[in-house]
Design a protein around this motif. Structure first.
Motif, PDB file in Angstrom:
ATOM      1  N   THR A 158       0.571  -1.231   0.143  1.00  0.00           N
ATOM      2  CA  THR A 158      -0.179   0.064  -0.123  1.00  0.00           C
ATOM      3  C   THR A 158       0.983   1.322  -0.056  1.00  0.00           C
ATOM      4  O   THR A 158       0.562   2.235  -0.654  1.00  0.00           O
ATOM      5  N   PRO A 159       1.949   1.325   0.732  1.00  0.00           N
ATOM      6  CA  PRO A 159       2.759   2.623   0.776  1.00  0.00           C
ATOM      7  C   PRO A 159       3.338   3.145  -0.718  1.00  0.00           C
ATOM      8  O   PRO A 159       3.169   4.241  -1.223  1.00  0.00           O
ATOM      9  N   ILE A 160       3.839   1.899  -1.280  1.00  0.00           N
ATOM     10  CA  ILE A 160       4.228   2.162  -2.848  1.00  0.00           C
ATOM     11  C   ILE A 160       3.219   2.575  -3.614  1.00  0.00           C
ATOM     12  O   ILE A 160       3.253   3.552  -4.619  1.00  0.00           O
ATOM     13  N   LEU A 161       2.069   1.847  -3.467  1.00  0.00           N
ATOM     14  CA  LEU A 161       0.691   2.262  -4.579  1.00  0.00           C
ATOM     15  C   LEU A 161       0.477   3.628  -4.268  1.00  0.00           C
ATOM     16  O   LEU A 161       0.054   4.421  -5.366  1.00  0.00           O
ATOM     17  N   PHE A 162       0.489   4.266  -2.959  1.00  0.00           N
ATOM     18  CA  PHE A 162       0.174   5.564  -2.835  1.00  0.00           C
ATOM     19  C   PHE A 162       1.032   6.345  -3.199  1.00  0.00           C
ATOM     20  O   PHE A 162       0.809   7.390  -4.065  1.00  0.00           O
ATOM     21  N   GLY A 163       2.364   6.159  -3.114  1.00  0.00           N
ATOM     22  CA  GLY A 163       3.420   7.015  -3.828  1.00  0.00           C
ATOM     23  C   GLY A 163       3.413   7.113  -5.381  1.00  0.00           C
ATOM     24  O   GLY A 163       3.479   8.108  -5.956  1.00  0.00           O
ATOM     25  N   PHE A 164       3.128   5.908  -5.778  1.00  0.00           N
ATOM     26  CA  PHE A 164       2.855   5.831  -7.521  1.00  0.00           C
ATOM     27  C   PHE A 164       1.820   6.761  -7.689  1.00  0.00           C
ATOM     28  O   PHE A 164       1.780   7.607  -8.772  1.00  0.00           O
ATOM     29  N   HIS A 165       0.670   6.517  -7.138  1.00  0.00           N
ATOM     30  CA  HIS A 165      -0.571   7.310  -7.296  1.00  0.00           C
ATOM     31  C   HIS A 165      -0.415   9.076  -7.569  1.00  0.00           C
ATOM     32  O   HIS A 165      -0.624   9.809  -8.300  1.00  0.00           O
ATOM     33  N   LEU A 166       0.409   9.538  -6.401  1.00  0.00           N
ATOM     34  CA  LEU A 166       0.832  10.739  -6.196  1.00  0.00           C
ATOM     35  C   LEU A 166       1.645  11.138  -7.423  1.00  0.00           C
ATOM     36  O   LEU A 166       1.661  12.184  -8.082  1.00  0.00           O
ATOM     37  N   PHE A 167       2.548  10.103  -7.817  1.00  0.00           N
ATOM     38  CA  PHE A 167       3.846  10.658  -8.958  1.00  0.00           C
ATOM     39  C   PHE A 167       2.985  10.672 -10.271  1.00  0.00           C
ATOM     40  O   PHE A 167       3.200  11.648 -10.800  1.00  0.00           O
ATOM     41  N   VAL A 168       2.187   9.708 -10.606  1.00  0.00           N
ATOM     42  CA  VAL A 168       1.555   9.560 -11.952  1.00  0.00           C
ATOM     43  C   VAL A 168       0.614  10.917 -12.111  1.00  0.00           C
ATOM     44  O   VAL A 168       0.204  11.230 -13.227  1.00  0.00           O
ATOM     45  N   HIS A 169       0.069  11.314 -11.091  1.00  0.00           N
ATOM     46  CA  HIS A 169      -0.754  12.511 -11.167  1.00  0.00           C
ATOM     47  C   HIS A 169      -0.278  13.752 -10.803  1.00  0.00           C
ATOM     48  O   HIS A 169      -0.575  14.803 -10.272  1.00  0.00           O
ATOM     49  N   TRP A 170       1.009  13.994 -11.352  1.00  0.00           N
ATOM     50  CA  TRP A 170       1.876  15.164 -11.281  1.00  0.00           C
ATOM     51  C   TRP A 170       1.399  16.484 -11.717  1.00  0.00           C
ATOM     52  O   TRP A 170       1.698  17.512 -11.524  1.00  0.00           O
ATOM     53  N   ARG A 171       0.132  16.372 -12.802  1.00  0.00           N
ATOM     54  CA  ARG A 171      -0.408  17.726 -13.132  1.00  0.00           C
ATOM     55  C   ARG A 171      -1.244  18.224 -12.212  1.00  0.00           C
ATOM     56  O   ARG A 171      -1.573  19.430 -11.929  1.00  0.00           O
ATOM     57  N   ASP A 172      -1.611  17.351 -11.236  1.00  0.00           N
ATOM     58  CA  ASP A 172      -2.435  17.804  -9.872  1.00  0.00           C
ATOM     59  C   ASP A 172      -1.320  18.048  -8.625  1.00  0.00           C
ATOM     60  O   ASP A 172      -2.006  18.452  -7.641  1.00  0.00           O
ATOM     61  N   TYR A 173      -0.371  18.371  -8.938  1.00  0.00           N
ATOM     62  CA  TYR A 173       0.644  18.718  -7.712  1.00  0.00           C
ATOM     63  C   TYR A 173       0.355  19.896  -7.023  1.00  0.00           C
ATOM     64  O   TYR A 173       0.203  19.567  -5.669  1.00  0.00           O
ATOM     65  N   PRO A 174       0.050  20.894  -7.577  1.00  0.00           N
ATOM     66  CA  PRO A 174      -0.327  22.068  -6.573  1.00  0.00           C
ATOM     67  C   PRO A 174      -1.606  21.777  -5.792  1.00  0.00           C
ATOM     68  O   PRO A 174      -1.419  22.195  -4.567  1.00  0.00           O
ATOM     69  N   ARG A 175      -2.492  21.048  -6.119  1.00  0.00           N
ATOM     70  CA  ARG A 175      -3.652  20.983  -5.605  1.00  0.00           C
ATOM     71  C   ARG A 175      -3.488  19.731  -4.586  1.00  0.00           C
ATOM     72  O   ARG A 175      -3.810  19.921  -3.328  1.00  0.00           O
ATOM     73  N   PHE A 176      -2.653  18.547  -4.810  1.00  0.00           N
ATOM     74  CA  PHE A 176      -2.355  17.781  -3.821  1.00  0.00           C
ATOM     75  C   PHE A 176      -1.576  18.255  -2.935  1.00  0.00           C
ATOM     76  O   PHE A 176      -1.778  17.928  -1.662  1.00  0.00           O
ATOM     77  N   SER A 177      -0.466  19.117  -3.192  1.00  0.00           N
ATOM     78  CA  SER A 177       0.419  19.387  -1.989  1.00  0.00           C
ATOM     79  C   SER A 177      -0.298  20.386  -1.082  1.00  0.00           C
ATOM     80  O   SER A 177       0.019  20.244   0.167  1.00  0.00           O
ATOM     81  N   GLN A 178      -1.213  21.125  -1.555  1.00  0.00           N
ATOM     82  CA  GLN A 178      -2.069  22.076  -0.601  1.00  0.00           C
ATOM     83  C   GLN A 178      -2.628  21.291   0.156  1.00  0.00           C
ATOM     84  O   GLN A 178      -2.889  21.548   1.523  1.00  0.00           O
ATOM     85  N   ASN A 179      -3.382  20.039  -0.589  1.00  0.00           N
ATOM     86  CA  ASN A 179      -4.535  19.261   0.561  1.00  0.00           C
ATOM     87  C   ASN A 179      -3.456  18.534   1.625  1.00  0.00           C
ATOM     88  O   ASN A 179      -3.777  18.368   2.740  1.00  0.00           O
ATOM     89  N   ILE A 180      -2.310  18.190   1.173  1.00  0.00           N
ATOM     90  CA  ILE A 180      -1.224  17.405   2.092  1.00  0.00           C
ATOM     91  C   ILE A 180      -0.906  18.291   3.238  1.00  0.00           C
ATOM     92  O   ILE A 180      -0.846  18.018   4.333  1.00  0.00           O
ATOM     93  N   GLN A 181      -0.423  19.429   2.757  1.00  0.00           N
ATOM     94  CA  GLN A 181       0.014  20.615   3.782  1.00  0.00           C
ATOM     95  C   GLN A 181      -1.313  20.818   4.717  1.00  0.00           C
ATOM     96  O   GLN A 181      -1.029  20.790   6.003  1.00  0.00           O
TER      97      GLN A 181
END
Length: 474
Positions: A158-181
């Motif tokens: 599960t940790p690898i899958l989650f990291g892979f999911h974040l990586f391949v959706h790199w176009r959503d990086y700004p919104r993902f990073s704000q949500n994680i923050q």
């Protein structure tokens, strides 16, 4: 291009996200009613299934909110399990703890969708790590009980899958990073406050958990005797979550950062996890080294302000004695029981682990007792765990994948101007630095390692694309 220039879409309650919040609040309401009504039997099975349903709905319709929901499920499910067990009787199987794994497993859809082209897009390190894990799983199915192999697979996969999911959706990086923050800001504040209460009061469900599990690493079931693990299962995972939250808060401008940091640092120290303390320092130096000079000075000032707020708290009772005793043990390593036991473990088992080419497979360090309860044989070392489980044939691609990711994070320049990317890289390094002292690649610590490796790679890919767009326009 600064991260703050992007709108914070899909984060707040509005007409578009209303169905998502209704689903999340529905889960909270149903869980609360079951706890109050003493319907623990229903909730034990219902909570993982409802969490999976909500997670799948968010994944398909609200991908940004899915990230935050996944993190909170990991943060809070162990606490909810303890409350249910204290009121409805002990569940040795811990069925409720399946919830975070099931919610995260939803990202297997991402793997299936993007696997054919993942290698061409920079996802080779994730594929290498996954190949090592699946190799060990098939070995485990041959050598070990299927239940133990499946349980171990959840921890590794599960940790690898989650990291892979974040990586391949790199176009959503700004919104993902704000949500994680945002998620980690509130996490540090809420779990920090609860951690202080846990240490001072020792709620009945936490005492019940320590007694039933007989985990000496959690301390004694009494006020001032608990090693703080807050809403999580044990001090180690909790301390690694605090590492991530505290490093992210150093660059935050959220008004909550000061109260969150104060309680966060206090409970981080009260967790008494020395390897995490060392990992945090490694991450802090990594973060400082990645910033421009003026940002370094700003960060140093913030650290000094935090120190002024925290040191007085740690110097008064009932906090000072337990913290100072643990800190002093760092200077008396030869007389430290934990250090001596870990050294003895390495002397006895390292050669055995390294000589096991095929590995014991998934479930090789798990045991099922005469009551049918699945337990873990603690090795207290990620390196030993890795070679015992994966063997050389699995460990080489797994370690190779992690190493490639870490090396690639130091090749870009996005960390010079994106504070979140800087902190994410520092978190990855700080968790990885603890590999000798614990299995930080599994479960919740693994989610911190692979999740921030994934979002760091997404940041790099995102800014590479932005740079190429600028060049094309010229």
């Amino acid at each position: 291009m600064r991260l703050s220039s992007y709108p914070s879409r899909n984060l707040h309650l509005d007409e578009q996200t209303l169905p998502a919040w209704i689903a999340i609040l529905g889960l909270v309401l149903i869980s609360s009613l079951c706890v109050l009504a003493g319907a623990g039997g229903i909730l034990r099975l219902g909570f993982p299934l409802l969490s999976l349903a909500v997670g799948l709905f968010l994944y398909l319709r609200y991908p940004v909110l899915y990230i935050g929901f996944t993190l909170w499920i990991w943060f809070l499910t162990p606490w909810l399990r303890r409350v249910v067990d204290s009121r409805s009787g002990w569940d040795p199987q811990g069925v409720m703890l399946l919830a975070p794994f099931l919610v995260t497993l939803v990202t297997f859809i991402t793997l299936v969708q993007h696997l054919p082209r993942a290698c061409r897009q920079g996802g080779l390190p994730f594929i290498l790590a996954l190949s090592g894990v699946f190799y060990a799983f098939f070995i485990g199915l041959i050598l070990n009980p299927p239940l133990a192999a499946a349980r171990a697979l959840l921890d590794w996969l599960t940790p690898i899958l989650f990291g892979f999911h974040l990586f391949v959706h790199w176009r959503d990086y700004p919104r993902f990073s704000q949500n994680i923050q945002r998620a980690f800001t509130w996490c540090v504040l809420i779990t920090g406050i609860y951690g202080v209460v846990q240490y001072l009061v020792a709620p009945e469900w936490d005492r019940f958990w320590i007694i039933k599990t007989e985990l000496v690493t959690n301390g004694t079931p009494e006020p001032l005797g608990i090693r703080v693990f807050s809403t999580m299962n044990s001090p180690g995972p909790f301390a690694n979550v605090m590492i991530a939250g505290l490093l992210l808060l150093l660059n935050s401008r959220d008004p909550l950062r000061i109260p969150a940091s104060v309680v966060g640092y206090l409970v981080f120290l009260l967790s008494l996890v020395r390897s995490a303390w060392g990992g945090f320092l490694v991450g802090l130096f990594t973060l400082l080294a990645s910033l421009k000079a003026r940002f370094q000075m700003r960060l140093i000032v913030i650290i000094l302000v935090m120190a002024v707020c925290i040191i007085p708290l740690t110097a008064i009772e009932p906090f000072s004695e337990i913290i100072s005793t643990r800190v002093e043990s760092l200077y008396n390593i030869k007389d430290d029981v934990s250090f001596n036991e870990r050294s003895e473990t390495y002397e006895q088992k390292l050669n055995i682990a390294l000589s096991n080419g095929l590995g014991s497979g998934m479930g090789g360090i798990y045991s099922i007792n005469d009551k049918g309860v699945l337990g873990v044989i603690v090795l207290d070392s990620g390196i030993l765990d890795m070679f015992f489980t994966l063997g050389w044939f699995g460990a080489i691609p797994y370690v190779g994948g992690v190493t490639l990711l870490l090396l690639s994070l130091f090749q870009g320049n996005e960390n010079r101007f994106d504070s979140f990317a800087s902190a994410a890289r520092a978190i990855s390094v700080s968790v990885f630095a603890q590999l000798m002292f614990g299995s930080v690649m599994l479960g919740l610590p693994g989610l911190m390692l692979w999740g921030f490796l994934g979002i760091s790679m997404a940041a790099r890919r995102y800014y590479q694309y932005q740079h190429s767009v600028v060049l094309e326009k010229r």
